[in-house]
Design an enzyme around this catalytic site. Structure first.
Site, PDB file in Angstrom:
ATOM      1  N   GLU A 273      -2.506   7.531  -4.862  1.00  0.00           N
ATOM      2  CA  GLU A 273      -2.840   6.881  -6.133  1.00  0.00           C
ATOM      3  C   GLU A 273      -4.312   6.985  -6.510  1.00  0.00           C
ATOM      4  OE1 GLU A 273      -1.717   2.733  -5.143  1.00  0.00           O
ATOM      5  OE2 GLU A 273      -3.825   2.215  -5.375  1.00  0.00           O
TER       6      GLU A 273
ATOM      7  N   HIS B 273      -0.581  -0.078  -9.812  1.00  0.00           N
ATOM      8  CA  HIS B 273      -1.317  -1.058  -8.995  1.00  0.00           C
ATOM      9  C   HIS B 273      -1.768  -2.256  -9.834  1.00  0.00           C
ATOM     10  CE1 HIS B 273      -3.492  -1.193  -4.893  1.00  0.00           C
ATOM     11  NE2 HIS B 273      -3.372  -2.429  -5.356  1.00  0.00           N
TER      12      HIS B 273
ATOM     13  N   ARG C  19       0.868  -1.181   0.000  1.00  0.00           N
ATOM     14  CA  ARG C  19       0.000   0.000   0.000  1.00  0.00           C
ATOM     15  C   ARG C  19       0.901   1.226   0.000  1.00  0.00           C
ATOM     16  NH1 ARG C  19      -3.353  -2.718  -1.699  1.00  0.00           N
ATOM     17  NH2 ARG C  19      -5.410  -3.237  -0.866  1.00  0.00           N
TER      18      ARG C  19
END
Ligand code: NAI
Length: 329
Positions: free
Chosen positions: A263, A295, A234
């Site tokens: 993000e 991601h 994360r």
């Protein structure tokens, strides 16, 4: 059961449609994220399905409940974006997909390591332009290097297996050490030892108050000069500005990120015609020894199928009296 599916891309729609065929589920797909701004879309639905950047905060959960939604089926493993305390108070059932494909993320972490090490991101462009010079592309052998793995749950364990296969010495840190990894020759050591000894540090712990900005000025100071940091977990595990300072000083020699703290304003969208309003992120992209992916660690065929199948199974479980499996709240 009527389900509003948020943050839904065409590939999610394809796989979910495949797994709901033959059930009495009716899914409506929304590209937008679930947040306070989009909550009005849930009217008339029994359940919502969300992804990593949906903002399922306390207020959103209360409003979901008011609209008659009783189930949140996350299509991801991490759940730091959901206020579980409020969900419990409100009697909202929350499910996640805990182990859809640990291998996918672990292999992506290794892809980042190999790209940064052997500089394939730079070699690709050089060769396209007819430049076959090797200066600037020097790598190192992974065999014999010390790799620190912070968080040795499902993804971290898969990562450790791969790095052992490369012939690396693997040092681990976790609140609950894995006997299986110890049996395979991995060594659990205090965090400071991991920082001091590792050539490569890969983060596989969840984001919580203890891990927020784990990689910061103080922890970086303890690391080897030129350390490689990989974050596929994360974004907020890494203090981005302090990582940039460490890139300038050479403390960080390589940085591989599949996640970024801010993000949610950028990732999963085509931003190529937009000016990205994030100077820290923009600066990060200018370093030749930084590789950022959007991601995509989870993004394999196997994982997408597992996510869709488990999400549908979770929605079925939610209709049983006291579901326990994969239930967070
Ligand atoms: P997991 O729950 O199996 O493992 C997490 C491990 O971290 C556990 O062993 C736990 O004891 C450990 N841990 C908890 N607090 C810690 C701390 N303070 N310090 C060190 N270790 C700590 O989770 P899994 O499936 O391995 O996923 C790990 C993370 O990967 C998720 O939380 C998620 O944020 C991220 N992820 C990223 C994806 C991507 O596409 N890039 C996809 C899926 C997950």
């Amino acid at each position: 059961m009527k389900i509003a599916v948020f943050s839904c891309k065409p590939y999610d729609k394809r796989t979910l449609n495949h797994y709901i065929s033959g059930t009495d589920f009716e899914m409506t797909f929304f590209e937008s994220r679930l947040s306070q701004e989009t909550i009005s879309l849930v009217q008339g639905f029994d359940a919502v399905s969300c992804f990593v950047n949906d903002d399922v905060n306390s207020e959103v959960i209360c409003q979901l409940k008011q609209q008659g939604v009783n189930t949140i089926a996350l299509r991801c493993a991490g759940f730091n974006n959901v206020d579980l305390d409020t969900a419990k108070q409100q009697g909202m059932k929350v499910f996640h997909v805990p182990d859809y494909s640990p291998t996918s993320v672990a292999e992506h972490a290794v892809a980042l390591i190999m790209t940064l090490n052997r500089k394939t991101h730079r070699a690709y462009h050089r060769v396209k332009e007819g430049n076959f010079a090797l200066e600037g592309l020097l790598g190192f052998n992974l065999q014999g290097k010390t790799v620190g793995c912070i968080g040795t749950g499902r993804i971290g364990a898969a990562f450790c297996h791969i790095m052992k296969g490369f012939g690396c010495e693997v040092l681990c840190y976790d609140l609950s050490p894995s006997q299986e990894l110890i049996d395979q020759g991995c060594q659990y050591q205090p965090l400071d030892d991991i920082y001091q000894k590792s050539d490569i540090i890969s983060l596989h712990c969840p984001l919580n108050t203890a891990t927020h900005h784990l990689i910061n000025k103080q922890s970086l100071q303890k690391m080897k000069d030129g350390v490689m940091i990989i974050n596929t977990s994360r974004g907020a595990l890494v203090h981005a500005q302090e990582a940039i300072d460490a890139l300038y000083s050479g403390k960080i020699g390589y940085l591989g990120l599949d996640v970024y703290e801010q993000e949610n304003k950028i990732f999963f969208e085509d931003m190529s015609s937009h000016i990205i309003q994030d100077s820290v992120f923009q600066l990060m992209l200018t370093f030749p020894n930084v590789v950022v992916t959007g991601h995509q660690g989870y993004f394999t065929d196997e994982a997408l199928n597992h996510i869709a199948a488990t999400t549908v199974a979770n929605l079925q479980l939610s209709q049983t009296p006291n579901p326990q499996q994969r239930r967070l709240a």
